[in-house]
Motif scaffolding. Structure first.
Motif, PDB file in Angstrom:
ATOM      1  N   GLU A  11      14.178 -39.474  98.346  1.00 41.92           N
ATOM      2  CA  GLU A  11      13.113 -38.499  98.601  1.00 41.92           C
ATOM      3  C   GLU A  11      11.968 -38.684  97.610  1.00 41.92           C
ATOM      4  O   GLU A  11      10.799 -38.633  97.987  1.00 41.92           O
ATOM      5  CB  GLU A  11      13.674 -37.077  98.495  1.00 41.92           C
ATOM      6  N   ARG A  12      12.303 -38.922  96.348  1.00 43.11           N
ATOM      7  CA  ARG A  12      11.283 -39.150  95.322  1.00 43.11           C
ATOM      8  C   ARG A  12      10.472 -40.408  95.648  1.00 43.11           C
ATOM      9  O   ARG A  12       9.247 -40.427  95.511  1.00 43.11           O
ATOM     10  CB  ARG A  12      11.940 -39.286  93.945  1.00 43.11           C
ATOM     11  N   LEU A  13      11.159 -41.453  96.109  1.00 43.32           N
ATOM     12  CA  LEU A  13      10.480 -42.690  96.478  1.00 43.32           C
ATOM     13  C   LEU A  13       9.516 -42.460  97.647  1.00 43.32           C
ATOM     14  O   LEU A  13       8.382 -42.946  97.633  1.00 43.32           O
ATOM     15  CB  LEU A  13      11.505 -43.772  96.843  1.00 43.32           C
ATOM     16  N   LEU A  14       9.971 -41.686  98.642  1.00 47.40           N
ATOM     17  CA  LEU A  14       9.108 -41.385  99.788  1.00 47.40           C
ATOM     18  C   LEU A  14       7.872 -40.588  99.364  1.00 47.40           C
ATOM     19  O   LEU A  14       6.762 -40.859  99.832  1.00 47.40           O
ATOM     20  CB  LEU A  14       9.890 -40.624 100.860  1.00 47.40           C
ATOM     21  N   LEU A  15       8.073 -39.613  98.493  1.00 47.63           N
ATOM     22  CA  LEU A  15       6.936 -38.816  97.997  1.00 47.63           C
ATOM     23  C   LEU A  15       5.960 -39.691  97.214  1.00 47.63           C
ATOM     24  O   LEU A  15       4.738 -39.560  97.363  1.00 47.63           O
ATOM     25  CB  LEU A  15       7.426 -37.661  97.133  1.00 47.63           C
ATOM     26  N   THR A  16       6.495 -40.589  96.395  1.00 50.74           N
ATOM     27  CA  THR A  16       5.657 -41.498  95.622  1.00 50.74           C
ATOM     28  C   THR A  16       4.853 -42.407  96.546  1.00 50.74           C
ATOM     29  O   THR A  16       3.656 -42.625  96.340  1.00 50.74           O
ATOM     30  CB  THR A  16       6.507 -42.339  94.654  1.00 50.74           C
ATOM     31  N   GLN A  17       5.493 -42.913  97.587  1.00 54.73           N
ATOM     32  CA  GLN A  17       4.797 -43.769  98.550  1.00 54.73           C
ATOM     33  C   GLN A  17       3.691 -43.004  99.264  1.00 54.73           C
ATOM     34  O   GLN A  17       2.603 -43.537  99.485  1.00 54.73           O
ATOM     35  CB  GLN A  17       5.784 -44.361  99.557  1.00 54.73           C
ATOM     36  N   ARG A  18       3.977 -41.746  99.621  1.00 57.40           N
ATOM     37  CA  ARG A  18       2.949 -40.924 100.279  1.00 57.40           C
ATOM     38  C   ARG A  18       1.762 -40.676  99.350  1.00 57.40           C
ATOM     39  O   ARG A  18       0.608 -40.731  99.770  1.00 57.40           O
ATOM     40  CB  ARG A  18       3.537 -39.594 100.742  1.00 57.40           C
ATOM     41  N   ALA A  21      -0.235 -43.836  99.069  1.00 54.57           N
ATOM     42  CA  ALA A  21      -1.017 -44.035 100.292  1.00 54.57           C
ATOM     43  C   ALA A  21      -2.244 -43.122 100.296  1.00 54.57           C
ATOM     44  O   ALA A  21      -3.340 -43.548 100.691  1.00 54.57           O
ATOM     45  CB  ALA A  21      -0.151 -43.778 101.523  1.00 54.57           C
ATOM     46  N   ALA A  22      -2.077 -41.889  99.844  1.00 54.67           N
ATOM     47  CA  ALA A  22      -3.197 -40.954  99.794  1.00 54.67           C
ATOM     48  C   ALA A  22      -4.251 -41.429  98.795  1.00 54.67           C
ATOM     49  O   ALA A  22      -5.458 -41.352  99.075  1.00 54.67           O
ATOM     50  CB  ALA A  22      -2.706 -39.554  99.428  1.00 54.67           C
ATOM     51  N   VAL A  23      -3.810 -41.927  97.643  1.00 58.04           N
ATOM     52  CA  VAL A  23      -4.746 -42.452  96.649  1.00 58.04           C
ATOM     53  C   VAL A  23      -5.467 -43.669  97.221  1.00 58.04           C
ATOM     54  O   VAL A  23      -6.688 -43.801  97.100  1.00 58.04           O
ATOM     55  CB  VAL A  23      -4.021 -42.799  95.324  1.00 58.04           C
ATOM     56  N   HIS A  24      -4.721 -44.549  97.868  1.00 49.99           N
ATOM     57  CA  HIS A  24      -5.320 -45.754  98.453  1.00 49.99           C
ATOM     58  C   HIS A  24      -6.373 -45.369  99.502  1.00 49.99           C
ATOM     59  O   HIS A  24      -7.467 -45.941  99.533  1.00 49.99           O
ATOM     60  CB  HIS A  24      -4.235 -46.643  99.080  1.00 49.99           C
ATOM     61  N   TYR A  25      -6.053 -44.411 100.338  1.00 52.67           N
ATOM     62  CA  TYR A  25      -6.993 -43.950 101.366  1.00 52.67           C
ATOM     63  C   TYR A  25      -8.259 -43.392 100.723  1.00 52.67           C
ATOM     64  O   TYR A  25      -9.376 -43.715 101.129  1.00 52.67           O
ATOM     65  CB  TYR A  25      -6.336 -42.889 102.258  1.00 52.67           C
ATOM     66  N   THR A  26      -8.095 -42.555  99.714  1.00 59.03           N
ATOM     67  CA  THR A  26      -9.238 -41.936  99.041  1.00 59.03           C
ATOM     68  C   THR A  26     -10.098 -42.988  98.354  1.00 59.03           C
ATOM     69  O   THR A  26     -11.337 -42.944  98.441  1.00 59.03           O
ATOM     70  CB  THR A  26      -8.760 -40.878  98.029  1.00 59.03           C
ATOM     71  N   GLN A  45      -8.225 -56.599  98.456  1.00 60.07           N
ATOM     72  CA  GLN A  45      -7.477 -56.772  97.203  1.00 60.07           C
ATOM     73  C   GLN A  45      -8.071 -55.919  96.079  1.00 60.07           C
ATOM     74  O   GLN A  45      -7.332 -55.335  95.279  1.00 60.07           O
ATOM     75  CB  GLN A  45      -7.462 -58.255  96.773  1.00 60.07           C
ATOM     76  N   SER A  46      -9.405 -55.842  96.014  1.00 59.67           N
ATOM     77  CA  SER A  46     -10.011 -55.039  94.946  1.00 59.67           C
ATOM     78  C   SER A  46      -9.752 -53.552  95.180  1.00 59.67           C
ATOM     79  O   SER A  46      -9.495 -52.811  94.224  1.00 59.67           O
ATOM     80  CB  SER A  46     -11.509 -55.327  94.822  1.00 59.67           C
ATOM     81  N   ILE A  47      -9.778 -53.107  96.432  1.00 60.74           N
ATOM     82  CA  ILE A  47      -9.467 -51.703  96.738  1.00 60.74           C
ATOM     83  C   ILE A  47      -8.020 -51.401  96.360  1.00 60.74           C
ATOM     84  O   ILE A  47      -7.732 -50.362  95.761  1.00 60.74           O
ATOM     85  CB  ILE A  47      -9.749 -51.391  98.224  1.00 60.74           C
ATOM     86  N   ALA A  48      -7.122 -52.336  96.667  1.00 60.08           N
ATOM     87  CA  ALA A  48      -5.707 -52.145  96.311  1.00 60.08           C
ATOM     88  C   ALA A  48      -5.527 -52.100  94.794  1.00 60.08           C
ATOM     89  O   ALA A  48      -4.753 -51.279  94.275  1.00 60.08           O
ATOM     90  CB  ALA A  48      -4.859 -53.259  96.917  1.00 60.08           C
ATOM     91  N   ALA A  49      -6.255 -52.956  94.077  1.00 60.85           N
ATOM     92  CA  ALA A  49      -6.152 -52.977  92.614  1.00 60.85           C
ATOM     93  C   ALA A  49      -6.683 -51.674  92.015  1.00 60.85           C
ATOM     94  O   ALA A  49      -6.055 -51.093  91.114  1.00 60.85           O
ATOM     95  CB  ALA A  49      -6.914 -54.172  92.048  1.00 60.85           C
ATOM     96  N   ILE A  50      -7.820 -51.208  92.510  1.00 60.64           N
ATOM     97  CA  ILE A  50      -8.385 -49.940  92.021  1.00 60.64           C
ATOM     98  C   ILE A  50      -7.421 -48.798  92.308  1.00 60.64           C
ATOM     99  O   ILE A  50      -7.205 -47.922  91.462  1.00 60.64           O
ATOM    100  CB  ILE A  50      -9.769 -49.675  92.659  1.00 60.64           C
ATOM    101  N   SER A  51      -6.822 -48.813  93.501  1.00 58.73           N
ATOM    102  CA  SER A  51      -5.857 -47.767  93.877  1.00 58.73           C
ATOM    103  C   SER A  51      -4.658 -47.770  92.946  1.00 58.73           C
ATOM    104  O   SER A  51      -4.204 -46.709  92.491  1.00 58.73           O
ATOM    105  CB  SER A  51      -5.381 -47.973  95.314  1.00 58.73           C
ATOM    106  N   GLU A  52      -4.120 -48.938  92.658  1.00 58.09           N
ATOM    107  CA  GLU A  52      -2.938 -49.049  91.778  1.00 58.09           C
ATOM    108  C   GLU A  52      -3.264 -48.583  90.367  1.00 58.09           C
ATOM    109  O   GLU A  52      -2.498 -47.830  89.758  1.00 58.09           O
ATOM    110  CB  GLU A  52      -2.429 -50.496  91.767  1.00 58.09           C
TER     111      GLU A  52
END
Length: 143
Positions: A11-18, A21-26, A45-52
């Protein structure tokens, strides 16, 4: 018992993934706004890096806030903890302090309104009304 722990981890992993995903979308939306405004392009790739990086920084902020509250022997994070976190960015600290002050004064005004309503409902007079009644009484005694 192990099954419950595994379910909790899942459940914690699913919440973290959500959350990720929300951060990546934003971040993607913000990058798109910048693209339109500045006429530049961001690669996936740059959007993914900024999101991470953003997600990791938020995790660090959360841990720091928890530690600040724990150090003060509290279990609740408050505005002073957030100000302490923002201390290295003078503009952010100024903004947070301003918003905190605005919220505090707004809360004070709401408390005063509730206090007046509750005393009016009980038939009590506010201090201003009491003073007016005393003055009115004195005036009638002079006649």
């Amino acid at each position: 018992m192990a099954a419950a722990a595994a379910a909790g981890d899942e459940e914690r992993l699913l919440l973290t993934q959500r959350l990720k995903a929300a951060v990546h979308y934003t971040v993607g939306c913000l990058c798109q706004e910048v693209e339109e405004d500045k006429d530049i392009r961001f690669s996936k790739q740059s959007i993914a890096a900024i999101s991470e990086i953003t997600f990791r920084q938020c995790e660090t902020f959360a841990r720091d806030l928890e530690m600040f509250a724990r150090h003060a022997k509290r279990s609740t994070i408050n505005t002073e903890d957030v100000k302490l976190l923002a201390r290295r960015s003078s503009s952010l600290l100024k903004y947070i302090t301003q918003k905190s002050d605005e919220l505090a004064s707004s809360n004070l005004e709401q408390k005063e309104k509730r206090k007046k309503k509750s005393s009016a409902a009980k038939g009590e007079r506010t201090p201003g009304e009491k003073e007016a009644a005393v003055t009115e009484n004195e005036d009638s005694n002079m006649s």
